[in-house]
Design a protein around this motif. Sequence first.
Motif, PDB file in Angstrom:
ATOM      1  N   LYS A 164       0.842  -1.314   0.027  1.00 61.13           N
ATOM      2  CA  LYS A 164      -0.023   0.017   0.099  1.00 61.13           C
ATOM      3  C   LYS A 164       1.079   1.179  -0.150  1.00 61.13           C
ATOM      4  O   LYS A 164       2.034   1.079   0.321  1.00 61.13           O
ATOM      5  CB  LYS A 164      -0.916  -0.026   1.067  1.00 61.13           C
ATOM      6  N   GLY A 165       0.263   2.342  -0.386  1.00 63.18           N
ATOM      7  CA  GLY A 165       0.745   3.611  -0.199  1.00 63.18           C
ATOM      8  C   GLY A 165       1.430   4.103  -1.281  1.00 63.18           C
ATOM      9  O   GLY A 165       1.904   5.402  -1.299  1.00 63.18           O
ATOM     10  N   SER A 166       1.584   3.582  -2.571  1.00 63.56           N
ATOM     11  CA  SER A 166       2.161   4.029  -3.635  1.00 63.56           C
ATOM     12  C   SER A 166       1.416   3.523  -5.002  1.00 63.56           C
ATOM     13  O   SER A 166       0.762   2.446  -5.087  1.00 63.56           O
ATOM     14  CB  SER A 166       3.546   3.467  -3.891  1.00 63.56           C
ATOM     15  N   ILE A 167       1.426   4.252  -5.865  1.00 56.77           N
ATOM     16  CA  ILE A 167       0.859   4.039  -7.303  1.00 56.77           C
ATOM     17  C   ILE A 167       2.085   3.338  -8.039  1.00 56.77           C
ATOM     18  O   ILE A 167       3.040   4.254  -8.471  1.00 56.77           O
ATOM     19  CB  ILE A 167       0.023   4.942  -7.912  1.00 56.77           C
ATOM     20  N   ALA A 168       2.186   2.078  -8.066  1.00 58.21           N
ATOM     21  CA  ALA A 168       3.461   1.526  -8.673  1.00 58.21           C
ATOM     22  C   ALA A 168       3.111  -0.224  -9.000  1.00 58.21           C
ATOM     23  O   ALA A 168       2.062  -0.605  -8.596  1.00 58.21           O
ATOM     24  CB  ALA A 168       4.601   1.227  -7.810  1.00 58.21           C
ATOM     25  N   ILE A 169       3.767  -0.606  -9.719  1.00 54.92           N
ATOM     26  CA  ILE A 169       3.503  -2.026 -10.348  1.00 54.92           C
ATOM     27  C   ILE A 169       3.417  -3.035  -9.144  1.00 54.92           C
ATOM     28  O   ILE A 169       4.424  -2.803  -8.254  1.00 54.92           O
ATOM     29  CB  ILE A 169       4.425  -2.581 -11.500  1.00 54.92           C
ATOM     30  N   GLY A 170       2.583  -3.712  -8.908  1.00 53.64           N
ATOM     31  CA  GLY A 170       2.462  -4.971  -8.068  1.00 53.64           C
ATOM     32  C   GLY A 170       1.880  -4.234  -6.609  1.00 53.64           C
ATOM     33  O   GLY A 170       1.411  -5.165  -5.727  1.00 53.64           O
ATOM     34  N   MET A 171       1.507  -3.034  -6.584  1.00 52.32           N
ATOM     35  CA  MET A 171       0.794  -2.571  -5.320  1.00 52.32           C
ATOM     36  C   MET A 171      -0.619  -2.549  -5.530  1.00 52.32           C
ATOM     37  O   MET A 171      -1.325  -2.943  -6.609  1.00 52.32           O
ATOM     38  CB  MET A 171       1.264  -1.270  -4.977  1.00 52.32           C
ATOM     39  N   ASP A 172      -1.425  -2.632  -4.334  1.00 53.09           N
ATOM     40  CA  ASP A 172      -2.685  -2.532  -4.230  1.00 53.09           C
ATOM     41  C   ASP A 172      -3.244  -1.473  -5.108  1.00 53.09           C
ATOM     42  O   ASP A 172      -2.828  -0.285  -4.865  1.00 53.09           O
ATOM     43  CB  ASP A 172      -3.400  -2.617  -2.734  1.00 53.09           C
ATOM     44  N   ALA A 173      -4.553  -1.751  -5.583  1.00 56.20           N
ATOM     45  CA  ALA A 173      -5.022  -0.657  -6.545  1.00 56.20           C
ATOM     46  C   ALA A 173      -5.883   0.349  -5.518  1.00 56.20           C
ATOM     47  O   ALA A 173      -7.031   0.375  -5.781  1.00 56.20           O
ATOM     48  CB  ALA A 173      -5.738  -1.086  -7.798  1.00 56.20           C
ATOM     49  N   ASP A 174      -5.105   0.920  -4.633  1.00 57.80           N
ATOM     50  CA  ASP A 174      -5.617   1.831  -3.689  1.00 57.80           C
ATOM     51  C   ASP A 174      -5.244   3.344  -4.189  1.00 57.80           C
ATOM     52  O   ASP A 174      -4.333   3.856  -4.005  1.00 57.80           O
ATOM     53  CB  ASP A 174      -5.012   1.670  -2.232  1.00 57.80           C
ATOM     54  N   ILE A 175      -6.405   3.784  -4.618  1.00 57.40           N
ATOM     55  CA  ILE A 175      -6.229   5.241  -5.417  1.00 57.40           C
ATOM     56  C   ILE A 175      -7.258   6.211  -5.160  1.00 57.40           C
ATOM     57  O   ILE A 175      -8.423   5.619  -5.071  1.00 57.40           O
ATOM     58  CB  ILE A 175      -6.021   4.959  -7.377  1.00 57.40           C
ATOM     59  N   VAL A 176      -6.920   7.320  -5.156  1.00 56.60           N
ATOM     60  CA  VAL A 176      -8.207   8.485  -4.961  1.00 56.60           C
ATOM     61  C   VAL A 176      -7.797   9.376  -5.951  1.00 56.60           C
ATOM     62  O   VAL A 176      -6.615   9.777  -6.391  1.00 56.60           O
ATOM     63  CB  VAL A 176      -7.866   8.994  -3.574  1.00 56.60           C
ATOM     64  N   LEU A 177      -8.861   9.684  -6.676  1.00 56.19           N
ATOM     65  CA  LEU A 177      -8.782  10.820  -7.798  1.00 56.19           C
ATOM     66  C   LEU A 177      -9.241  12.010  -7.140  1.00 56.19           C
ATOM     67  O   LEU A 177     -10.167  12.098  -6.547  1.00 56.19           O
ATOM     68  CB  LEU A 177      -9.818  10.375  -8.855  1.00 56.19           C
ATOM     69  N   TRP A 178      -8.364  12.948  -7.028  1.00 53.71           N
ATOM     70  CA  TRP A 178      -8.598  14.451  -6.811  1.00 53.71           C
ATOM     71  C   TRP A 178      -9.147  15.550  -7.752  1.00 53.71           C
ATOM     72  O   TRP A 178      -8.534  15.494  -9.090  1.00 53.71           O
ATOM     73  CB  TRP A 178      -7.301  15.082  -6.240  1.00 53.71           C
ATOM     74  N   ASP A 179      -9.899  16.370  -7.760  1.00 54.58           N
ATOM     75  CA  ASP A 179     -10.300  17.589  -8.449  1.00 54.58           C
ATOM     76  C   ASP A 179      -9.815  18.697  -7.627  1.00 54.58           C
ATOM     77  O   ASP A 179     -10.011  19.292  -6.802  1.00 54.58           O
ATOM     78  CB  ASP A 179     -11.557  17.663  -8.525  1.00 54.58           C
ATOM     79  N   PRO A 180      -8.401  19.163  -8.171  1.00 55.56           N
ATOM     80  CA  PRO A 180      -7.496  20.113  -7.704  1.00 55.56           C
ATOM     81  C   PRO A 180      -8.360  21.663  -7.614  1.00 55.56           C
ATOM     82  O   PRO A 180      -7.863  22.320  -6.825  1.00 55.56           O
ATOM     83  CB  PRO A 180      -6.255  19.971  -8.480  1.00 55.56           C
ATOM     84  N   SER A 181      -9.332  21.796  -8.739  1.00 54.03           N
ATOM     85  CA  SER A 181      -9.827  23.076  -8.627  1.00 54.03           C
ATOM     86  C   SER A 181     -11.170  23.134  -7.794  1.00 54.03           C
ATOM     87  O   SER A 181     -11.777  24.171  -7.793  1.00 54.03           O
ATOM     88  CB  SER A 181     -10.052  23.482  -9.981  1.00 54.03           C
ATOM     89  N   MET A 182     -11.723  22.144  -7.325  1.00 48.29           N
ATOM     90  CA  MET A 182     -13.005  22.029  -6.609  1.00 48.29           C
ATOM     91  C   MET A 182     -12.965  22.697  -5.196  1.00 48.29           C
ATOM     92  O   MET A 182     -12.041  22.345  -4.360  1.00 48.29           O
ATOM     93  CB  MET A 182     -13.725  20.598  -6.489  1.00 48.29           C
ATOM     94  N   THR A 183     -13.964  23.766  -5.175  1.00 51.52           N
ATOM     95  CA  THR A 183     -13.805  24.328  -3.805  1.00 51.52           C
ATOM     96  C   THR A 183     -14.909  24.154  -3.163  1.00 51.52           C
ATOM     97  O   THR A 183     -16.082  24.140  -3.583  1.00 51.52           O
ATOM     98  CB  THR A 183     -13.580  25.940  -4.035  1.00 51.52           C
ATOM     99  N   ARG A 184     -14.790  23.673  -1.843  1.00 48.99           N
ATOM    100  CA  ARG A 184     -15.861  23.328  -1.143  1.00 48.99           C
ATOM    101  C   ARG A 184     -15.730  23.876   0.286  1.00 48.99           C
ATOM    102  O   ARG A 184     -14.611  24.196   0.838  1.00 48.99           O
ATOM    103  CB  ARG A 184     -16.121  21.856  -0.997  1.00 48.99           C
TER     104      ARG A 184
END
Length: 472
Positions: A393-413
């Motif tokens: 866990k903890g990295s986007i790399a070959i062989g790692m769990d596909a634990d991924i979060v997609l961010w909208d960097p411009s969304m203001t809340r």
Amino acid sequence: MQDNAPHSQTHDTVIKGARVVTSGAVTACEIGIVAGRIVTLGSGLYGREVIDATGLIAMPGGIDSHIHISQPSGPGVEMADDFASATRSAACGGNTTVMPFCLATEGQTLRDAVAAYMAKAEGQCLTDVSFHLIVTKADPVTLGQDLPALIAEGMTSFKVFMTYQGMRLTDAEILQVMDVAREQGALTLVHAENEDAIEFLRDKAERTGQTSPVNHARTRPVPVEREATHRATTLAEVAGVPVMIVHVSNGAALEEIQRARARGVRVLAETCPQYITLTADDLDRAGFEGAKWVCSPPPRDTAEQAAIWTGLTSGAFDVFSSDHCPFRFDDSHGKDVPGARKSFRNIPNGIPGVETRLPILFSEGVTKGRISLQTFAALTATNHARIYGLEHKGSIAIGMDADIVLWDPSMTRTITQDILHHGADYTPWEGFEVTGWPVRTILRGQTVMQDGEPVGQPKGHHVARAKPEVAA
């Protein structure tokens, strides 16, 4: 960028169009997922499911290595989150793994406590979980049997307290626990505040009628944390072990950590959102309102916020966690427990924050140009996985769990209670505006949050961990 699979391979899922934050770079590539693992980073990939992430940032799923769920909290007090609500909230905040603390009740062995805690989590989790242990006794069963057995089962970190009656250990007991950590290859976490000094100040405040919530902060001043941090690092030096100082709130405590490092002590450091955004003035509100911000260590002032930011930007801090410890405010089993309005010492300590940790750091750090995307990923995911032995866990790399979060960097809340998913009935950051928000959370290839709401069934499980590299 890595690409070790033919483009004609059919993946279960392909994420296209995102800027991808890997351990080596921020790059434009597609992510190919098969059976819950990342198998390809490349271009022109094929997938049964294709996620169009154009304009978004793909980050490693957040790992919050300091949260409290369904934890015993004293007579008549109930924590606001169980595993279902806490992990739902975590997923909606961009997290894919959380690390709660298992605490034994009076008369219960640590192994029995773990079995009961596992039962509470079973089938309830929208994210993965991995338990820390809390050690409140240095008896032969705990040190000689339970800790070695549980470490062998993958619970390779445990926390000791230097404060809280009924939980704190003496220096001699901490050394005994650290010695088990040394022998077994585990990591000791320390809550560093001097209980005797706090008790002296609390008694003095009560004698003079200073009983409102703000006096919680005034009776836990910087020196009680600074001294305990010095003592904790010195004990680790004596025992010959690494140590993690959790929820560091001020520059003086961080200076003690840096002095210990200069002596060759292996000291890791954690801080939290409350220490870069809140102050003790938040506790100084009319009536009982300030109880909402009672946590330990307490928020400090703007000068200490600046010192924490210096630590974050310089690399002095290893991880950024929430210390999510939720209680309901308008509840006689929560903050308003009998006796709490009479004296601040009776107010349950802790604030909710697992869902807001990542957006606050992204907005205050990345959006405002204080830290890079890669530093953000390290502080919120990669370093947690490396330090605590979460090997896949903890990295986007070959062989790692596909634990991924997609961010909208411009969304203001604007953070408000009504958009959050925790079990508490308030947020300490009500009205706090952030720019940058997680819009999709993917756990082992399966979407668990989309557009701010949880989706799918609970598929999280407990993850056994390897022994931390720092403790080898």
